[in-house]
Design a protein around this motif. Sequence first.
Motif, PDB file in Angstrom:
ATOM      1  N   ALA A  76      33.856  46.431  37.264  1.00 44.54           N
ATOM      2  CA  ALA A  76      34.966  46.403  36.308  1.00 44.54           C
ATOM      3  C   ALA A  76      36.266  46.861  36.977  1.00 44.54           C
ATOM      4  CB  ALA A  76      34.642  47.274  35.102  1.00 44.54           C
ATOM      5  N   LYS A  77      36.179  47.857  37.842  1.00 47.15           N
ATOM      6  CA  LYS A  77      37.369  48.323  38.558  1.00 47.15           C
ATOM      7  C   LYS A  77      37.919  47.225  39.469  1.00 47.15           C
ATOM      8  CE  LYS A  77      36.148  53.241  38.651  1.00 47.15           C
ATOM      9  NZ  LYS A  77      35.824  54.406  39.519  1.00 47.15           N
ATOM     10  N   MET A  78      37.018  46.510  40.135  1.00 39.61           N
ATOM     11  CA  MET A  78      37.462  45.429  41.005  1.00 39.61           C
ATOM     12  C   MET A  78      38.102  44.307  40.188  1.00 39.61           C
ATOM     13  SD  MET A  78      35.244  43.096  43.676  1.00 39.61           S
ATOM     14  CE  MET A  78      34.450  42.230  42.330  1.00 39.61           C
ATOM     15  N   PHE A  79      37.530  44.016  39.018  1.00 40.56           N
ATOM     16  CA  PHE A  79      38.100  43.002  38.134  1.00 40.56           C
ATOM     17  C   PHE A  79      39.499  43.411  37.687  1.00 40.56           C
ATOM     18  CE2 PHE A  79      38.342  41.230  33.696  1.00 40.56           C
ATOM     19  CZ  PHE A  79      38.578  39.920  34.096  1.00 40.56           C
ATOM     20  N   ALA A  80      39.668  44.692  37.373  1.00 44.63           N
ATOM     21  CA  ALA A  80      40.991  45.190  36.973  1.00 44.63           C
ATOM     22  C   ALA A  80      41.998  45.065  38.123  1.00 44.63           C
ATOM     23  CB  ALA A  80      40.882  46.646  36.520  1.00 44.63           C
ATOM     24  N   LYS A  81      41.534  45.306  39.338  1.00 46.88           N
ATOM     25  CA  LYS A  81      42.422  45.188  40.497  1.00 46.88           C
ATOM     26  C   LYS A  81      42.863  43.744  40.699  1.00 46.88           C
ATOM     27  CE  LYS A  81      42.666  46.140  45.454  1.00 46.88           C
ATOM     28  NZ  LYS A  81      41.944  46.664  46.643  1.00 46.88           N
ATOM     29  N   PHE A  82      41.933  42.807  40.549  1.00 45.63           N
ATOM     30  CA  PHE A  82      42.277  41.399  40.727  1.00 45.63           C
ATOM     31  C   PHE A  82      43.176  40.909  39.590  1.00 45.63           C
ATOM     32  CE2 PHE A  82      38.146  40.615  43.281  1.00 45.63           C
ATOM     33  CZ  PHE A  82      38.756  41.135  44.413  1.00 45.63           C
ATOM     34  N   LEU A  83      42.960  41.416  38.397  1.00 44.27           N
ATOM     35  CA  LEU A  83      43.866  41.080  37.291  1.00 44.27           C
ATOM     36  C   LEU A  83      45.271  41.591  37.577  1.00 44.27           C
ATOM     37  CD1 LEU A  83      41.768  41.737  34.041  1.00 44.27           C
ATOM     38  CD2 LEU A  83      42.529  39.546  34.935  1.00 44.27           C
ATOM     39  N   SER A  84      45.347  42.807  38.142  1.00 42.35           N
ATOM     40  CA  SER A  84      46.655  43.367  38.497  1.00 42.35           C
ATOM     41  C   SER A  84      47.370  42.478  39.505  1.00 42.35           C
ATOM     42  CB  SER A  84      46.487  44.776  39.060  1.00 42.35           C
ATOM     43  OG  SER A  84      45.899  45.638  38.130  1.00 42.35           O
ATOM     44  N   ASN A  85      46.632  42.002  40.500  1.00 41.73           N
ATOM     45  CA  ASN A  85      47.234  41.122  41.495  1.00 41.73           C
ATOM     46  C   ASN A  85      47.645  39.785  40.882  1.00 41.73           C
ATOM     47  OD1 ASN A  85      46.735  43.107  43.391  1.00 41.73           O
ATOM     48  ND2 ASN A  85      44.829  42.196  44.100  1.00 41.73           N
ATOM     49  N   THR A  86      46.877  39.316  39.906  1.00 42.40           N
ATOM     50  CA  THR A  86      47.179  38.029  39.286  1.00 42.40           C
ATOM     51  C   THR A  86      48.455  38.092  38.464  1.00 42.40           C
ATOM     52  OG1 THR A  86      44.808  37.507  39.181  1.00 42.40           O
ATOM     53  CG2 THR A  86      46.271  36.228  37.770  1.00 42.40           C
ATOM     54  N   VAL A  87      48.642  39.168  37.708  1.00 39.49           N
ATOM     55  CA  VAL A  87      49.822  39.291  36.849  1.00 39.49           C
ATOM     56  C   VAL A  87      50.955  40.057  37.540  1.00 39.49           C
ATOM     57  CG1 VAL A  87      48.428  39.184  34.766  1.00 39.49           C
ATOM     58  CG2 VAL A  87      48.925  41.414  35.760  1.00 39.49           C
ATOM     59  N   ASN A  88      50.717  40.486  38.789  1.00 38.39           N
ATOM     60  CA  ASN A  88      51.731  41.231  39.556  1.00 38.39           C
ATOM     61  C   ASN A  88      52.201  42.484  38.835  1.00 38.39           C
ATOM     62  OD1 ASN A  88      51.785  39.391  41.738  1.00 38.39           O
ATOM     63  ND2 ASN A  88      53.162  38.046  40.608  1.00 38.39           N
ATOM     64  N   THR A  89      51.294  43.119  38.138  1.00 35.33           N
ATOM     65  CA  THR A  89      51.590  44.362  37.433  1.00 35.33           C
ATOM     66  C   THR A  89      50.373  45.279  37.538  1.00 35.33           C
ATOM     67  OG1 THR A  89      52.976  43.159  35.860  1.00 35.33           O
ATOM     68  CG2 THR A  89      52.344  45.397  35.262  1.00 35.33           C
ATOM     69  N   THR A  90      50.615  46.523  37.832  1.00 37.80           N
ATOM     70  CA  THR A  90      49.502  47.469  37.953  1.00 37.80           C
ATOM     71  C   THR A  90      48.922  47.778  36.581  1.00 37.80           C
ATOM     72  OG1 THR A  90      50.537  48.476  39.890  1.00 37.80           O
ATOM     73  CG2 THR A  90      48.795  49.724  38.790  1.00 37.80           C
ATOM     74  N   ILE A  91      47.608  47.578  36.462  1.00 37.92           N
ATOM     75  CA  ILE A  91      46.906  47.891  35.222  1.00 37.92           C
ATOM     76  C   ILE A  91      46.374  49.320  35.331  1.00 37.92           C
ATOM     77  CG2 ILE A  91      44.949  47.299  33.738  1.00 37.92           C
ATOM     78  CD1 ILE A  91      45.229  44.429  34.682  1.00 37.92           C
ATOM     79  N   LYS A  92      46.874  50.176  34.480  1.00 34.92           N
ATOM     80  CA  LYS A  92      46.466  51.581  34.505  1.00 34.92           C
ATOM     81  C   LYS A  92      45.347  51.799  33.485  1.00 34.92           C
ATOM     82  CE  LYS A  92      51.063  53.210  35.892  1.00 34.92           C
ATOM     83  NZ  LYS A  92      52.214  54.095  35.533  1.00 34.92           N
ATOM     84  N   LEU A  93      44.219  52.270  33.989  1.00 35.35           N
ATOM     85  CA  LEU A  93      43.062  52.537  33.136  1.00 35.35           C
ATOM     86  C   LEU A  93      42.608  53.969  33.346  1.00 35.35           C
ATOM     87  CD1 LEU A  93      41.005  49.272  33.784  1.00 35.35           C
ATOM     88  CD2 LEU A  93      42.313  49.808  31.739  1.00 35.35           C
TER      89      LEU A  93
END
Length: 237
Positions: free
Chosen positions: A86-103
Amino acid sequence: MGELGYYSSAMTYKFLMVCSSFIMLLGFLSSFLPFLNPDRVFELINQLMPKYASSIFEKLQSIYKHRSLGTILSVLISYFFVVSYAKMFAKFLSNTVNTTIKLREVVLWVFIPIYLLFFSFTTLVGSAFISIMQTILPKWLSVLLFVAKMFIFLPLIYLLYWFFLRSLMKPLYILEASIYFLLTLNIINFVFSKFFVKLVSLNPLYGLLGSLLLFLIWLELVFSFLLGAVLYAKRLN
């Protein structure tokens, strides 16, 4: 697909590690089933491989002896791999939207098991419901089954996207991304099922050998569109 291809490949590779941990967990859990008690297992092994039954059963006995501890360790290992995924998925989502996802770490460790339980229960009940409907409905109403799938599995996909993207996107865009991914997932499943049936009908051996390769290709495509749906929603946003 651009960088999404690299991300989906990494997700496919790590997903195999998650599957391995679940297979190990299921192996320990199966030892508690009444029809897989040691005596019946030994009888089965003795029928299939009488020459090696004793040596195999001696190794299995050590597993039965420590199955409680093995089950606990398997749960912890599976839990760790899933949260790490899940953490890796969040990291790839962050790269996709060019915004850091804070969890928050605590929220992540709590959400994942709850989501998995909800996902498993909904999938089990939904699959049973669709199977029952297939026996009741006539063939010309089979389109209703597709609509039923949408209503059953759309909340699961939406909940997954919402957990990671709720602070970045409006609920409407998250819903559109969920619908986009669900539609592409149905198309991928339809194409691959037709291709696999054709492959098996031509040569069962090639179908058996190629099933693992097809599964990996299917996984990579699914993860590509899972991230691609977010990119689509971002452009809407």
